[in-house]
Design a protein around this motif. Structure first.
Motif, PDB file in Angstrom:
ATOM      1  N   ALA A   1      -4.974  -0.801   1.932  1.00 48.99           N
ATOM      2  CA  ALA A   1      -5.702   0.257   2.270  1.00 48.99           C
ATOM      3  C   ALA A   1      -4.936   1.198   3.196  1.00 48.99           C
TER       4      ALA A   1
ATOM      5  N   MET B   1      -7.605   3.602  -4.662  1.00 49.90           N
ATOM      6  CA  MET B   1      -6.989   2.554  -4.353  1.00 49.90           C
ATOM      7  C   MET B   1      -7.416   2.267  -2.847  1.00 49.90           C
ATOM      8  N   ILE B   2      -7.623   3.127  -2.007  1.00 53.40           N
ATOM      9  CA  ILE B   2      -8.180   2.845  -0.937  1.00 53.40           C
ATOM     10  C   ILE B   2      -9.620   2.260  -0.697  1.00 53.40           C
TER      11      ILE B   2
ATOM     12  N   PHE C   1      -9.635  -1.378  -2.162  1.00 55.79           N
ATOM     13  CA  PHE C   1      -9.395  -2.396  -1.420  1.00 55.79           C
ATOM     14  C   PHE C   1     -10.327  -2.635  -0.096  1.00 55.79           C
ATOM     15  N   LEU C   2     -10.872  -1.422   0.226  1.00 54.08           N
ATOM     16  CA  LEU C   2     -12.140  -1.605   1.381  1.00 54.08           C
ATOM     17  C   LEU C   2     -13.157  -2.295   0.583  1.00 54.08           C
TER      18      LEU C   2
ATOM     19  N   LEU D   1      -7.459  -4.947   3.741  1.00 59.65           N
ATOM     20  CA  LEU D   1      -7.484  -3.957   4.566  1.00 59.65           C
ATOM     21  C   LEU D   1      -5.869  -3.358   4.986  1.00 59.65           C
TER      22      LEU D   1
ATOM     23  N   TRP E   1      -4.635   7.835  -5.343  1.00 53.57           N
ATOM     24  CA  TRP E   1      -4.768   7.031  -3.974  1.00 53.57           C
ATOM     25  C   TRP E   1      -5.986   6.981  -3.409  1.00 53.57           C
TER      26      TRP E   1
ATOM     27  N   SER F   1      -3.067   4.763   3.494  1.00 46.32           N
ATOM     28  CA  SER F   1      -3.635   5.890   4.001  1.00 46.32           C
ATOM     29  C   SER F   1      -2.461   6.598   4.957  1.00 46.32           C
TER      30      SER F   1
ATOM     31  N   GLY G   1       0.633  -1.195  -0.032  1.00 46.97           N
ATOM     32  CA  GLY G   1      -0.044   0.171  -0.008  1.00 46.97           C
ATOM     33  C   GLY G   1       0.799   1.256   0.178  1.00 46.97           C
TER      34      GLY G   1
END
Length: 727
Positions: free
Chosen positions: A113, A77-78, A81-82, A110, A74, A117, A61
């Motif tokens: 992600a 992507m979060i 995957f969530l 997770l 970005w 983050s 990540g």
């Protein structure tokens, strides 16, 4: 007639509608269940351990954030995957007996992600916007840190000050010559000085070192050099004592007792201060594969902790009353932990040292409770802690090399054949020592193979004989040099350290002799041009697969590793390299040596051009090349690539040229390169790389046969360290 109790099925359109609307859950459920069963069987056969892979996913990540260009990517992507985690739960929660697979997929998604983050949040919190342009400024600020670099004849300060134009608080890194140094020029002092300031430098060509990215996460808005005297407005105060000052005092004490390079290396081993090592000796250490001995990391921390553990355990064993009442390994582990933490803080708490300290503490805990001390889970925890605290370290060579070496060691020693080879047995001391020496050489060889792609990716050169050099150097430093340094420092408390310092000097002179011997052998250095992210990604993925899987499934990791090796070996050398200011260019693949516009021996730009061209031979100036035609203002030459000639026009200086003559010359050229703004009337047939182009794109690598141009801007995206230079 329909059979009684059996509903009739309508025909025609109504029947078609019924067939379309009734879901065939039995089919989708069967396919999904079968796929999940096969996937789970594979995980069980490979002895899948979710712990290390969670750290790998978290690192993926972080890597995605650096690789992707824009904030919307970005965020996507979060969200992706969530969403994967949610869909996995929704799709598999009703499948009986699939909890293991379900938890694995959800937790890995997770973790990815979370990696995106965390590094995004870290960038927002600590990132320092660079100054807009180079300038000369009068600085009134406070010293945050001081780094002594006597080998460079300077002291490096980090100052907190307010921008003279905007009034914002900034951190500046300023080099002060030793002639202007002052004993009170240390942390906490308020100073006033004049300095030439520059925005932190992005890569000068694609593939070169990206200092702007490091400065962004270090909070540096500018770097520069002091001009004139430094005025002390407010001294730091006599009572101010810090770990940094203790580190400097220890380094000075060591160098006062031992002169020359051996004293500088001894100071490095004692305090982590590398500022006094001459460049020639540091280069020999690098080319011989021994530079890791100059970076306080796992070897040094492990030696300190192991020595403390052994001494405390043996000394306490002489006290029978204590031995019968207290578990001595627990006491020894506690003392070793204190020694390791103290050494980590004293040597600057760099990422490799912190990683090593965390790993060593986990080993001590395992020893204290009777568990297996060397495991991938231990490495994963250490890596996870470092990545949570400093996610930007993932893309740096220090983190990558440090963990690659440790993973290689643990993976090798977890192989059953290696364990059987090292198992205790009844044999003579000669055979036992021979087995240990063979294992040490094999370990060094595996480490070199693991590190070489990483070293080539970051530095474009690597030592080939590192395994042989480390076979001698590691035992020398671990069992002779470091204990002697500790003994000399202890004897200095009673003024009797001189004999020990003499022995330290001899041992480190031997280390330097080993480094120079292997560095000067024919073929001792492997050079490589820029290695693409695709090749590096294949290598890292294959290596992690090979290290973390068990059974036959791990052999699949050799596929990506071999593919990456082919890509690295066949990586093309750019035909033309242009630095971001346009003042230095390199022409490769044409003469027996690199052609340069200006021969600046030892210059930073020229060194980068030579490395990315894959050569260590002295360059030739274009004006001296027989196939070029040069005037006072321009050089013109032709390169044959891709079955056609390419005419190249290069500006030698910024002297004014009559516009009509310049326009005519540009029309006859395919490529024009200049470190100035060229008029719009200059229109070459393919590329005009003038100041306007370079301000927008940064440095460039040109591959003529493929008609491809790689620029620095292509690799930076919209990250904070690049937005300001691009504007």
């Amino acid at each position: 007639m329909a059979r009684q109790g059996t509903p009739s099925i309508p025909m025609g359109d109504a029947g078609d509608t019924a067939r379309e609307t009734v879901p065939r859950t039995w089919r989708t459920h069967g396919v999904l269940s079968s796929s999940a069963h096969k996937f789970e069987a594979f995980l069980e056969a490979a002895e899948f351990d979710r712990g290390p892979w969670l750290t790998v996913a978290f690192g993926c990540g972080i890597g995605l954030w650096f690789y992707l260009a824009a904030p919307w990517q970005w965020a996507a992507m979060i969200a992706a995957f969530l969403g994967m985690a949610v869909l996995s739960w929704a799709g598999w929660r009703h499948l009986p007996g699939r909890a293991f697979t379900l938890v694995a997929v959800i937790s890995l998604a997770l973790a990815i992600a979370a990696g995106v983050s965390v590094v995004w949040a870290r960038s927002v919190m600590v990132g320092a916007e660079p100054i807009a342009y180079p300038r000369f400024e009068r600085i009134d600020g406070r010293v945050l840190s001081r780094e002594e670099q006597p080998a460079e004849d300077r002291v490096r300060l980090v100052l907190a000050a307010r921008d003279g134009e905007t009034g914002k608080a900034h951190a500046y890194r300023v080099n002060v010559p030793l002639s202007a140094d002052n004993p009170e020029l240390r942390e906490g002092a308020r100073v006033r000085l004049s300095a030439r300031l520059m925005p932190p430098s992005p890569p000068i060509v694609p593939g070169a070192y990206n200092f702007a990215r490091r400065a962004w996460f270090d909070g540096l808005a500018a770097t520069g050099s002091a001009v004139g005297d430094v005025e002390i407005i407010e001294p730091p105060g006599a009572s101010r004592l810090s770990i940094a000052s203790a580190q400097r005092q220890l380094s000075r004490h060591v160098r006062a007792n031992l002169e020359g390079t051996s004293g500088a290396i001894a100071a490095t081993l004692a305090s982590g201060d590398r500022g006094a090592i001459p460049e020639a000796d540091e280069e020999a250490m690098r080319d011989s594969g021994l530079t890791h001995l100059l970076s306080i990391s796992g070897l040094h921390v492990s030696a300190i902790i192991a020595a403390t553990y052994f001494l405390v355990l043996k000394l306490l064993a002489f006290w029978p009353w204590l031995t019968l009442r207290i578990r001595l390994p627990l006491v020894a582990a506690g003392a070793s932990a204190i020694a390791g933490i103290a050494y980590t803080l004293l040597t600057g708490a760099e990422v490799p040292t912190v990683r090593s300290c965390i790993g060593a503490l986990l080993v001590l805990v395992a020893l204290a409770v009777g568990r297996e001390p060397l495991s991938m889970r231990m490495i994963a925890v250490a890596a996870g802690v470092v990545l949570v605290l400093w996610p930007e370290s993932l893309v740096g060579p220090s983190f990558q090399m440090s963990f690659a070496a440790v993973i290689a060691i643990v993976s090798l020693h977890n192989v059953r054949a290696v364990r059987d080879f090292l198992a205790p047995r009844q044999e003579s001391w000669l055979r036992r020592m021979s087995r240990r020496a063979a294992m040490l050489f094999l370990t060094g060889l595996v480490i070199e193979l693991a590190l070489m792609p990483i070293v080539l990716f970051h530095f474009h050169r690597a030592g080939v004989y590192g395994a042989a050099a480390n076979l001698i150097a590691i035992p020398l430093v671990t069992f002779i040099s470091m204990p002697l340094v500790a003994l000399a420092l202890a004897l200095d408390l009673i003024g009797a350290g001189a004999p020990a310092w003499w022995l330290v000097g001899k041992s480190l002179d031997l280390l330097l002799a080993i480094a120079h011997f292997f560095a000067e052998q024919p073929g001792s250095v492997k050079l490589a041009p820029r290695i693409g992210m695709g090749a590096m990604g294949l290598y890292v993925g294959g290596a992690l697969w090979l290290a973390l899987w068990q059974g036959r499934a791990r052999l699949l990791g050799f596929g990506p590793i071999l593919a990456s090796a082919v890509l690295m070996i066949t990586a093309p050398i750019p035909d033309i390299l242009i630095t971001r200011d346009g003042r230095d260019i390199g022409i490769a693949n044409e003469a027996e040596r690199l052609l340069v516009l200006h021969d600046r021996e030892g210059g930073y730009a020229q060194d980068n051009l030579l490395e990315l061209a894959g050569t260590d031979q002295s360059p030739i100036e274009i004006v001296d090349w027989p196939r070029s035609r040069c005037s006072d203002q321009f050089c013109v030459f032709t390169l044959d690539r891709g079955g056609r000639p390419w005419s190249v026009l290069v500006a030698r200086n910024r002297d004014l040229v009559e516009e009509r003559a310049l326009a005519a010359a540009c029309m006859r050229a395919d490529i024009v390169i200049a470190d100035r703004y060229l008029p719009y009337s200059c229109r070459p047939r393919w590329l005009k790389a003038d100041r306007r182009f370079l301000d927008r794109e940064g440095g460039a690598s040109i591959y003529l046969a493929d008609q491809r141009i790689d620029t620095v801007a292509q690799d930076q995206g919209e990250h904070g360290w690049w937005r300001a230079p691009r504007e």
